[in-house]
Design a protein around this motif. Sequence first.
Motif, PDB file in Angstrom:
ATOM      1  N   GLY A 329     -57.214 -29.723  14.103  1.00 16.52           N
ATOM      2  CA  GLY A 329     -56.691 -29.250  15.264  1.00 16.52           C
ATOM      3  C   GLY A 329     -55.179 -28.541  14.902  1.00 16.52           C
ATOM      4  O   GLY A 329     -54.591 -27.733  15.675  1.00 16.52           O
ATOM      5  N   GLN A 330     -54.752 -29.011  13.963  1.00 14.18           N
ATOM      6  CA  GLN A 330     -53.221 -28.544  13.551  1.00 14.18           C
ATOM      7  C   GLN A 330     -53.364 -27.026  13.239  1.00 14.18           C
ATOM      8  O   GLN A 330     -52.517 -26.242  13.600  1.00 14.18           O
ATOM      9  CB  GLN A 330     -52.353 -29.456  12.378  1.00 14.18           C
ATOM     10  CG  GLN A 330     -52.476 -30.594  12.923  1.00 14.18           C
ATOM     11  CD  GLN A 330     -51.033 -30.695  13.724  1.00 14.18           C
ATOM     12  OE1 GLN A 330     -50.086 -30.224  13.528  1.00 14.18           O
ATOM     13  NE2 GLN A 330     -51.045 -31.473  14.887  1.00 14.18           N
ATOM     14  N   GLU A 332     -55.771 -25.132  14.210  1.00 14.75           N
ATOM     15  CA  GLU A 332     -56.315 -24.489  15.313  1.00 14.75           C
ATOM     16  C   GLU A 332     -55.067 -24.186  16.496  1.00 14.75           C
ATOM     17  O   GLU A 332     -54.769 -22.958  16.968  1.00 14.75           O
ATOM     18  CB  GLU A 332     -57.222 -25.091  15.916  1.00 14.75           C
ATOM     19  CG  GLU A 332     -58.627 -25.210  15.425  1.00 14.75           C
ATOM     20  CD  GLU A 332     -59.768 -26.186  16.021  1.00 14.75           C
ATOM     21  OE1 GLU A 332     -59.332 -26.682  16.901  1.00 14.75           O
ATOM     22  OE2 GLU A 332     -60.978 -25.879  15.459  1.00 14.75           O
ATOM     23  N   ALA A 333     -54.224 -25.194  16.413  1.00  9.75           N
ATOM     24  CA  ALA A 333     -53.130 -25.089  17.366  1.00  9.75           C
ATOM     25  C   ALA A 333     -52.359 -23.875  16.647  1.00  9.75           C
ATOM     26  O   ALA A 333     -51.726 -23.045  17.588  1.00  9.75           O
ATOM     27  CB  ALA A 333     -52.314 -26.446  17.423  1.00  9.75           C
ATOM     28  N   ALA A 334     -52.067 -23.968  15.390  1.00  4.90           N
ATOM     29  CA  ALA A 334     -51.074 -22.791  14.891  1.00  4.90           C
ATOM     30  C   ALA A 334     -51.804 -21.433  15.018  1.00  4.90           C
ATOM     31  O   ALA A 334     -50.975 -20.572  15.394  1.00  4.90           O
ATOM     32  CB  ALA A 334     -50.872 -23.201  13.332  1.00  4.90           C
ATOM     33  N   ASP A 335     -53.211 -21.442  14.935  1.00  5.57           N
ATOM     34  CA  ASP A 335     -53.660 -20.252  15.100  1.00  5.57           C
ATOM     35  C   ASP A 335     -53.653 -19.795  16.464  1.00  5.57           C
ATOM     36  O   ASP A 335     -53.354 -18.643  16.966  1.00  5.57           O
ATOM     37  CB  ASP A 335     -55.300 -20.210  14.655  1.00  5.57           C
ATOM     38  CG  ASP A 335     -55.422 -20.339  13.227  1.00  5.57           C
ATOM     39  OD1 ASP A 335     -54.560 -20.019  12.593  1.00  5.57           O
ATOM     40  OD2 ASP A 335     -56.742 -20.612  12.846  1.00  5.57           O
ATOM     41  N   SER A 336     -53.846 -20.711  17.329  1.00  5.85           N
ATOM     42  CA  SER A 336     -53.930 -20.194  19.053  1.00  5.85           C
ATOM     43  C   SER A 336     -52.714 -19.537  19.547  1.00  5.85           C
ATOM     44  O   SER A 336     -52.564 -19.037  20.128  1.00  5.85           O
ATOM     45  CB  SER A 336     -54.257 -21.404  19.721  1.00  5.85           C
ATOM     46  OG  SER A 336     -53.472 -22.362  19.794  1.00  5.85           O
ATOM     47  N   LEU A 337     -51.541 -20.194  18.718  1.00  6.54           N
ATOM     48  CA  LEU A 337     -50.318 -19.900  19.197  1.00  6.54           C
ATOM     49  C   LEU A 337     -49.841 -18.421  18.385  1.00  6.54           C
ATOM     50  O   LEU A 337     -48.887 -17.893  19.015  1.00  6.54           O
ATOM     51  CB  LEU A 337     -49.129 -20.774  18.546  1.00  6.54           C
ATOM     52  CG  LEU A 337     -49.095 -22.006  19.543  1.00  6.54           C
ATOM     53  CD1 LEU A 337     -48.161 -23.029  18.982  1.00  6.54           C
ATOM     54  CD2 LEU A 337     -48.689 -21.708  20.999  1.00  6.54           C
ATOM     55  N   GLY A 338     -50.704 -17.890  17.752  1.00 12.31           N
ATOM     56  CA  GLY A 338     -50.393 -16.400  17.139  1.00 12.31           C
ATOM     57  C   GLY A 338     -50.011 -16.495  15.786  1.00 12.31           C
ATOM     58  O   GLY A 338     -49.213 -15.476  15.447  1.00 12.31           O
ATOM     59  N   LEU A 339     -49.551 -17.547  15.113  1.00 12.53           N
ATOM     60  CA  LEU A 339     -48.990 -17.857  13.842  1.00 12.53           C
ATOM     61  C   LEU A 339     -49.924 -16.950  12.891  1.00 12.53           C
ATOM     62  O   LEU A 339     -51.012 -17.271  12.712  1.00 12.53           O
ATOM     63  CB  LEU A 339     -48.503 -18.957  13.655  1.00 12.53           C
ATOM     64  CG  LEU A 339     -47.475 -19.813  14.258  1.00 12.53           C
ATOM     65  CD1 LEU A 339     -47.551 -21.360  13.989  1.00 12.53           C
ATOM     66  CD2 LEU A 339     -46.184 -19.073  14.064  1.00 12.53           C
ATOM     67  N   ASP A 340     -49.458 -16.254  11.771  1.00 13.33           N
ATOM     68  CA  ASP A 340     -50.261 -15.659  10.781  1.00 13.33           C
ATOM     69  C   ASP A 340     -50.305 -16.525   9.631  1.00 13.33           C
ATOM     70  O   ASP A 340     -49.859 -17.865  10.020  1.00 13.33           O
ATOM     71  CB  ASP A 340     -49.735 -14.461  10.153  1.00 13.33           C
ATOM     72  CG  ASP A 340     -48.384 -14.562   9.544  1.00 13.33           C
ATOM     73  OD1 ASP A 340     -48.261 -15.642   8.923  1.00 13.33           O
ATOM     74  OD2 ASP A 340     -47.748 -13.495   9.639  1.00 13.33           O
TER      75      ASP A 340
END
Lengths: 433, 255
Positions: A329-330, A332-340
């Motif tokens: 989930g960590q 995924e959360a980073a991905d979903s916020l648009g972080l590269d």
Amino acid sequence: MADLSFVRTELVPQKTPPASEVGVIGWMRANLFSSIGNSILTLLTLYCIYLVLASILPWAISPTWGAASLTECRGILHELGREGHFSGACWGVIRDRWTQLLFGFYPSELYWRPILAFILLGVALAPVLFDGVTKKLLLLTAVYPFLCFWLIWGGSIWLPISIILGFVFAIVIYGIVSKATSTLLGAIVAIVTPIIWWLFLAAPFGNLMQSFIPLGIEAVQSDKIGGFMLAILIGLTGIFLSLPMGIVLALGRQSDLPILKGVCVAFIEFIRGVPLITLLFVASTLLNYFLPPGTSFDLVLRVMIMVTLFAAAYMAEVVRGGLAALPKGQYEAADSLGLDYWQAQRLIIMPQALKISIPGIVSTFIGLFKDTTLVGIVGLLDPLALSTNIRADMAWNGILWELYGFIALIFFIFCFAMSRYSMYLERKLATGH
Amino acid sequence: MATAKKLEVSDEVAIQISKMNKWYGSFHVLRDIDLTVNRGERIVIAGPSGSGKSTLIRCINALEEHQEGSITVDGTLLSSDLKNIDTIRSEVGMCFQHFNLFPHLTILENCMLAPVWVRKTPQKEARETAMHFLEKVKIPEQADKFPGQLSGGQQQRVAIARSLCMKPRIMLFDEPTSALDPEMIKEVLDTMVELAEEGMTMLCVTHEMGFAREVANRVIFMDEGQIVEQNEPEEFFDNPKHERTKLFLSQILGH
């Protein structure tokens, strides 16, 4: 049937615990004498501790600090009426040879250089290790490795400067190329350029500058460097280079790119599958074959490289353990916020993975620091090799426990400090989850 | 609750999914999904577990890769191009079942992180935005705490605030209340209702049928990786057409 209905009308107030649960008596009852079995264990343990201390302390408390040889020690003890093999320690050897244990055969008139390097080490580490230290010191931290090597090996100041220039080139070139073309191309050019500079141009440039503006301090050969100075030099280099290398290898091992992953796995498994001593022999004999002809690397430097690679392979696995412990989930959360990818690694994944890995990382550091005693095998003068050297001296022939005890004590101080620091760090980073 | 329904849905298309297929290995999880979401629509996706509803919304922001068909979000076609993926992700907010807050950062830092690093918003402005949305989800006083110190309901509201800080045009909710104690579900649903009232385009995977009935303007029922039935909530709940839908509704509303 009884009435099952119940409604609380007032809350039960909090009370203080009974006296037997608090204070010294409460603590002892809870921790030392909680049952008959535990009481017996407590008493047995105390007796064992007594036995150990009763045999070591009379030997260790021995007024032989001033003695200049083992014979003199025995004389002092004889006068006191203490006879026998373990009648007393001979501490004179430490007073006589402690500088050698610390510095090896480093010229004594130049001791100020390693001492200054050691003091500056503390200053350079402070902003890295502790909060509340001014971050301006980080500039010193960045320059420190070069300063330290220059202070200890001496020679022209232009060599370390030309090596720093390599890093400056890398940063400048990355800035220009990545803006003009792509980030990837920028990164590749920024890695290749300084390597070419260091291998072929840095030394001639240093020599050239030295011939124009001679600036330098007396050079000291590698074979003069030994003792704890050598252990700390190799240990610290290993510690500070193996962590970033280990992180890169761990990320490589988790990568989706099969070739990159394969290279990382092969490296890790190969290095971990080979004893450190073998790698040290490679460093002392084989490594020169792999380098361009004409370049001759200092043996200490070669050993440092090998120790670093060795520690990096272990570090990679420790970091991988931390990465594996992070919930998906960590990511995924980073991905979903648009972080590269790199932002996510730097801001979200690594801070947590490294925190989980702190005990393992520090264990590897401590192991690495103690492994520096193995460099004696390839002829470097680590503290243990020096103790053999000292015992070869007629005056101290036959002395054993005092030297090893002293060396063990110094190693213990460093390793215990690392262990304590890691616990401090864990407490500091705890965020209540 | 009911006010959200009166909002007009615009004709502008927010998400367009056509003939989308996805496999896990040889298992066909999503089959021929066609779905058009207009701006301002509030869609609830229901269905038994394993029906692919979470996978569907996770495909929209590319947390899962689809193998066939196309997904267009806000005019951007979702392809393997990382730039497109990042563009879509910064426009689409997402809330997870297990919140997935970053435990090593404070609540405020959680909310400021993406605006500062992805949008390059100045610190001060990002802080103001973060506090604005934390006030909106009614927990500004927790800003300096760590996620581990908050209750589940509070954490989920922070997660919503964290997504809102990126000013998304679409919000995805993946079972946002499934991991919560019954007492905390309401506080999260209230926040979601408030969001719906402001006209946010929302896709919610949830088992909260009360929420679906009151807030959604479309309910989609999925089973075995396909859309089985979709309708306005009144019709969907009071007059389900498909046998599978009837069975599902009788099971979850029957007790």
